[in-house]
Design a protein around this motif. Structure first.
Motif, short mmCIF file in Angstrom:
data_model
loop_
_atom_site.label_atom_id
_atom_site.label_comp_id
_atom_site.label_asym_id
_atom_site.label_seq_id
_atom_site.Cartn_x
_atom_site.Cartn_y
_atom_site.Cartn_z
N TYR B 160 3.06 -6.12 5.52
CA TYR B 160 2.10 -5.10 5.11
C TYR B 160 1.06 -4.86 6.19
CZ TYR B 160 3.94 -4.91 0.39
OH TYR B 160 4.76 -4.71 -0.68
N VAL B 161 0.62 -3.59 6.28
CA VAL B 161 -0.48 -3.26 7.17
C VAL B 161 -1.77 -3.24 6.35
CG1 VAL B 161 -1.43 -1.55 8.75
CG2 VAL B 161 1.05 -1.93 8.65
N ASP B 162 -1.73 -2.50 5.26
CA ASP B 162 -2.82 -2.48 4.30
C ASP B 162 -2.22 -2.14 2.95
OD1 ASP B 162 -2.43 0.34 4.49
OD2 ASP B 162 -3.84 0.42 6.17
N ARG B 165 0.17 0.95 3.58
CA ARG B 165 1.14 1.02 4.67
C ARG B 165 1.86 -0.31 4.89
NH1 ARG B 165 -1.86 2.81 9.79
NH2 ARG B 165 -3.45 1.47 8.86
#
Lengths: 798, 345
Positions: B160-162, B165
């Motif tokens: 995960y990026v955030d 995303r």
């Protein structure tokens, strides 16, 4: 999920079905059997009786035994310390294949030995399931074992096969033996009879308070059994647990495990005496260190669901119970817990604590909404039968079960339409019957089904189509190609361009590489054509792989370094990949690395070394092929403070006015860091290139008249660039000027320090006639004059 | 006075034929044809003859002269040829010495396999569509019928990026973008290649980065048999015309029904060998009929349209095709490894 042949046999007649057939059927139907193992494997065994056992004359630990095997008396040499006359034993006859090898008649230290007396582990029984005694000696059979019986594995209940079934996430229901049996029965078209769990016992009013203070526990069933007697479980129960890989402990604990296996509903039994308040509250919001059943301390956070009594935690809900309320040999009464917990919450807790327990797995994957009641009733029945349970209180229910059954109508026409099959209504009806979907024909073409509570994966008619085809078999599906209007397919321009670049670079002898996209912070900082702020992974596995690349060259340098360290010292490498920035912008980049030294023929001492002008030429060749003429490119000295490219042997590449790349010789600092010899590097932002219009090929007439060339040699200051000379000539030239090329550069004492001699060839051509000297005299003089004036050039020989 | 012209001709020709070198031949030419040469000397004799004898004599001398000229020219060619042959003999080289290096470069084996698969489907009229590797949860999971608490999310451990995303875990994300963009322009016939990422530790069979190619066809009246026929064609193009395929029930959240597809082993032809672990079959694809929820979420009427989807692992295919035993070899980029993949076969 492990299930055994014998376990399944309890529920259906498998007399005409082999374990191999079961494995094949399950796999085809979507329950993939990943492994199959015999509980034990041995041929040619027989039960024998040791008539006489004397010490071996030439050994301090061997015994010479006379063993009656019914048909004859054999002499067998045995090394087990526990062998003795009068024992009934397992004999492996000559020719018997054991996991360790074949048994043969032979002579051991001068004594004839006609077989082997066996321990259970020698038959392949899992050592984990055996006692110390069984591991250290031969198996001594009960007195009533029949000498001469050849069905030894059957006699020992070891003729079983363990299936290791891999379950897809939609079939968590098959974590229950009962649901799995139903499934096997449906696939094999066998009638399945599950145990009846009704019992005859008085229940007394509940003396127990139950509360759930969190919506993460929507349903909790509790029941007090005031009296139980702890003792070992009967052999059949121990055998079944063993076959599922569960260790037998005592009757009560074994029942909780067994019922979870049967129903898929995790259960927890508490020692009644250790919960004197007779109160249980489920809540969240605790923050403390808690010692679980395994004796390890866990840091509980407010989001974890906890089981408490009198405000004190007694278990991590759905994950693991506590040490201080567990069942032990002194337990006299119990509280049964069967609850439903929020799967996401259990998943988070189990993961954070690293506690991947059988119970948590069931909750995470999803349990039968009606499983709790079944499990409690089955437990009570078994506790009465196996633990002399009495003082059975009424079940206390907290929360409600809002489960509503699913009813689906199946259209025979639609199912056949989707599958392109011609199954009859009767065939489809029978599938639903086999699956316990309670089918009912309600209309022309329509069959009404009621989906069992544990089949939570079925919600639309297409799910029913899947049930039909997996039970009746995929071999009923034909092969056709889609009959739909033709649409335009093919590669996009960008995809075609990628292949063009790959071909050009392959043609230059270069090898394509593919690297990992995730890199370290240090690699991000080394990017020379960065797409911008990097995307950072919030749950990275390591710092090495924390950021998505913003530039390709750092991975390229790492790859070059890796190869050089492995004696691949001459290389030409390229990679085409996407880079991203944190604004969700994607750029396709090309990176290139070439070792400066390149041998063409070693014994001839021929080299074709690479330098700045090699990479410059490659860039021009690629862009030319993509429709961007060389004249649209400019190479200006690289201006940033990066330490990857040599500051004075590198260039920013512009297409029209857009920066599209950086090329150059490696910076000595970078070279040292990566332990590389001199090499040439480049990175191009292909998306930046593609954002600019390219030109199509246009016909140009083949020249009809010959061209004439004149050479000009001039001395200029070192600071004057080749580009300046060419531009000056081109600007001064008229329409007859066709080409200007530099063909020699010379430095030497005779032309003075700080100067260089540059020779250019100027080509003239006309479309109308063959040019004479007179035709070009004027323009040539203009060019010379301009070179003298603008560049302070001193023309030689003219 | 009569002469034996034939004897003379023979004598001259013999002398020419036995000239050992170009110089000797030149001397002989001067001796025979020069101003003071033998032929000219004969010509001189003519003036001493009677007029009626001159004609025959003249013809005979001319014949002799032509014969000598021809013989000299012939000999000259022969001697020049000999001289050249001698020179060439001295120039002999050892043709067994190593060649100069003009090796054609290689494509990465994953590219070779990806392009081969792309080309098979392009020939069937499929468009090749790509999409972002840094993707939104909504395309990777939500629209693929995998909501937030779906157990299938556990199948694919995600970077995960955030909250919004992630690195796409499956090229299904591209399909979801295609459905959204082209839902009103049916039929759809695409394949979607690309890198995907899973939060897995790298070992011989797992890689945190790998490559998938997924296909999607949506239109009116698409059936399970269309899926089978298409993939049969693919399997035969990729692994040989004798290949059979078999469908096995499986599960993917975005298809219903779902199947794994096995191809009869290309090494043993289905008899059983180490490549197919004795089963005769190799698992190569995941597939299924597009789930009605997926179509509905993309605004495509699931009561009217249907579709199929499939996914191929490029690493797995490359490993099978070339017998590569460790997936990490594909990402080390060792030139000794890369240089093996010269042919496009």
């Amino acid at each position: 999920m492990k299930v055994t042949y014998n376990w399944l046999k309890q529920y259906m007649d498998l007399s005409d079905i082999t374990p191999d057939q079961i494995a094949e059927t399950l796999t085809k139907g979507g329950l993939e059997v990943e492994g199959m193992e015999k509980t034990a494997s041995a041929t040619n065994l027989i039960i024998g009786k040791v008539l006489e056992c004397v010490d071996h004359p030439d050994s301090d630990h061997l015994h010479v035994c006379q063993v009656d095997t019914g048909d004859s008396v054999r002499q067998i040499v045995c090394g087990a310390p526990n062998v003795a006359a009068g024992q009934k034993v397992i004999v492996a006859l000559p020719g018997c294949i054991l996991p360790g090898g074949e048994i043969k008649s032979g002579v051991i230290r001068g004594q004839k030995s006609d077989g082997m007396i066996c321990a259970l582990f020698e038959l392949g029984v899992d050592r984990k399931q055996l006692t110390e005694r069984q591991l250290s000696g031969i198996e001594v059979l009960p007195e009533d074992a029949v000498v001469g019986n050849r069905e030894v594995l059957k006699y020992l209940n070891l003729d079983d096969t363990v299936f290791d079934v891999s379950l897809t996430p939609n079939r968590a229901d098959c974590l229950s033996m009962w649901a799995l049996a139903k499934e096997v029965g449906a696939m094999l078209n066998k009638k399945v009879t599950l145990p009846d769990y009704s019992y005859q016992a008085e229940t007394i009013p509940a003396t127990f308070k139950l509360e759930s203070q969190t919506d993460k526990c929507p349903l909790f069933e509790g029941k007090i059994i005031n009296h139980v007697v702890i003792k070992p479980s009967p052999k059949w129960l121990q055998d079944l647990l063993h076959s599922a890989g569960v260790k037998a402990i005592n009757n009560v604990v074994d029942i909780s495990n067994f019922v979870m296996l049967e129903t898929g509903q995790p259960l927890h039994f508490y020692d009644l005496a250790k919960i004197p308040l007779r109160e249980i509250t489920v809540k969240t919001g605790l923050e403390e260190t808690y010692t679980a059943l395994d004796g390890i301390d866990y840091a509980i956070k407010p989001e974890d669901i906890m089981i408490t009594t009198g405000g004190k935690a007694i278990g991590i809900a759905g994950v693991m119970g506590g040490d201080d309320s567990k069942i032990d040999d002194d337990t006299k009464g119990i509280i049964i817990e069967a609850a439903t917990f929020n799967s996401v919450s259990i998943r988070n807790t189990a993961r954070r604590l690293g506690l991947d327990t059988e119970a948590s797995q069931h909750f995470i994957k999803g349990i039968d909404p009606l499983g709790g009641h079944k499990a409690v009733e089955r437990s009570v029945q078994l506790l009465i039968e196996l633990a002399d349970a009495s003082g059975i209180e009424e079940t206390v229910l907290c929360g409600s079960n809002d489960y509503e059954g699913t009813v689906l109508n199946a259209s025979v026409r639609k199912i056949n339409g989707l599958l392109a099959t011609d199954f009859t209504e009767d065939q489809i009806y029978s599938v639903f019957e086999r699956l316990d979907f309670n089918p009912e024909k309600v209309d022309e073409d329509i069959i009404r089904t009621e989906i069992p509570s544990y089949r939570r994966d079925i919600s639309v008619w297409q799910d029913l189509a899947e049930e039909v085809v997996r039970i009746l078999g995929y071999e009923n599906i034909g092969s056709t190609l889609p009959l739909i209007p033709t649409v335009q397919g093919g590669l996009s321009e960008k995809q075609k361009n990628k292949r063009t670049i790959q071909r050009i670079l392959n043609g230059l002898g270069m090898n394509e590489i593919i690297c990992y996209s995730l890199v370290s912070a240090a690699k991000i900082n080394e990017g020379i054509l960065s797409a911008g702020e990097p995307v950072e992974i919030s749950n990275a596995l390591s710092d090495e792989r924390r950021y998505f690349r913003t530039s390709l060259l750092p991975s390229m340098l790492e790859t070059a370094s890796y190869n050089v360290a492995r004696s691949n010292t001459e290389y030409g490498l390229f990679e085409i990949a996407n880079v991203y920035n944190n604004n969700n912008e994607e750029q396709q980049h090309l990176s290139v690395a070439l070792s400066a030294h390149k041998t063409v023929s070693r014994w001839q001492k021929l080299t074709d070394n690479n330098d700045f002008y090699t990479i410059k030429g490659i860039v021009i060749a690629i862009l030319d092929k993509l429709g961007y003429a060389e004249k649209r490119l400019s190479f200006v000295p690289e201006s940033s403070s990066q330490k990857v490219l040599h500051p004075n042997k590198s260039a920013d590449v512009y297409l029209d006015r857009t920066l599209i790349g950086k090329i150059g010789i490696i910076h000595p600092a970078c070279r040292k860091k990566y332990d590389l010899d001199e090499c040439v590097l480049g990175e191009i932002n292909l998306d930046a290139v593609y954002s600019i219009r390219n030109t199509k090929i246009k016909f140009t007439p083949i020249p009809r008249y010959p061209a004439v060339s004149y050479d000009l040699a001039m001395i200029v200051n070192e600071e004057v660039t080749g580009e300046q000379i060419i531009k000056t000539v081109k600007k001064a030239g008229n329409n007859l000027l066709r080409d200007v090329t530099i063909f020699d550069i010379y430095r030497g004492e005779n032309i003075g320090a700080g100067n260089k001699s540059v020779a250019v060839s100027v080509t003239y051509q006309s479309d109308e006639k063959t040019l004479s000297e007179d035709d070009i005299r004027e323009v040539h003089q203009t060019i010379i004059g301009r070179l003298k004036n603008n560049l302070k050039a001193v023309l030689r020989d003219s | 006075m009569s002469r034996n012209w034939d004897l003379l001709k023979k004598e001259f020709n013999d002398r020419i034929a036995s000239a050992p070198s170009l110089q000797a031949l030149e001397q002989l030419r001067i001796e025979l044809l020069g101003k003071k040469g033998s032929v000219n000397a004969l010509m001189q004799e003519m003036k001493n003859l009677l007029p009626e004898e001159r004609k025959d004599f003249g013809m005979a001398v001319n014949n002799l002269k032509k014969s000598v000229e021809t013989a000299i020219a012939g000999k000259l060619t022969e001697l020049k040829e000999n001289e050249l042959n001698e020179k060439l003999a001295k120039e002999k080289i050892d043709i067994t010495l190593p060649a100069s290096d003009f090796t054609y470069g290689t494509l990465h084996p994953l590219t070779i396999v990806q392009q081969e698969i792309e080309d098979i489907f392009v020939a069937m009229g499929y468009a090749v569509v790509e999409g972002p590797e840094v993707e939104f949860d909504v395309y990777n999971f939500e629209k693929a019928n995998i909501p937030a608490d779906h157990p299938a999310r556990d199948m694919q451990d995600t970077f995960y990026v955030d909250v919004e995303r992630l690195l796409r875990t499956q090229t299904t994300a591209i399909q979801m973008r295609v459905l959204e963009a082209q839902g009103n322009k049916l039929p759809i016939k695409v394949i979607c290649p690309g890198k995907v990422y899973r939060r897995d530790d790298d070992d011989a069979t797992h890689s945190h980065q790998f490559t998938q190619i997924e296909g999607l066809v949506v239109g009116e009246g698409i059936t399970q048999a269309d899926l089978k026929g298409t993939l049969e064609l693919f399997a035969r193009s990729m692994f040989g015309p004798q290949r059979e395929i078999r469908l096995r029930q499986s599960y993917f959240p975005f298809t219903e029904p779902s199947q794994e597809i096995d191809v009869s082993c290309h090494v043993c032809g289905g008899k059983g060998c180490s490549t197919c672990k004795g089963t005769g079959w190799i698992e190569i694809l995941g597939s299924g009929m597009v789930h009605p929820h997926v179509l509905d979420m993309a605004g495509i009427e699931s009561t009217k349209y249907s579709g199929f989807a499939f996914g191929i692992g490029v690493e797995r295919t490359a490993m099978l095709k070339y017998g590569i035993d460790d997936i990490r070899n594909l990402y080390l980029n060792n030139l000794k490894f890369l240089r093996n993949y010269k042919r496009f076969d």
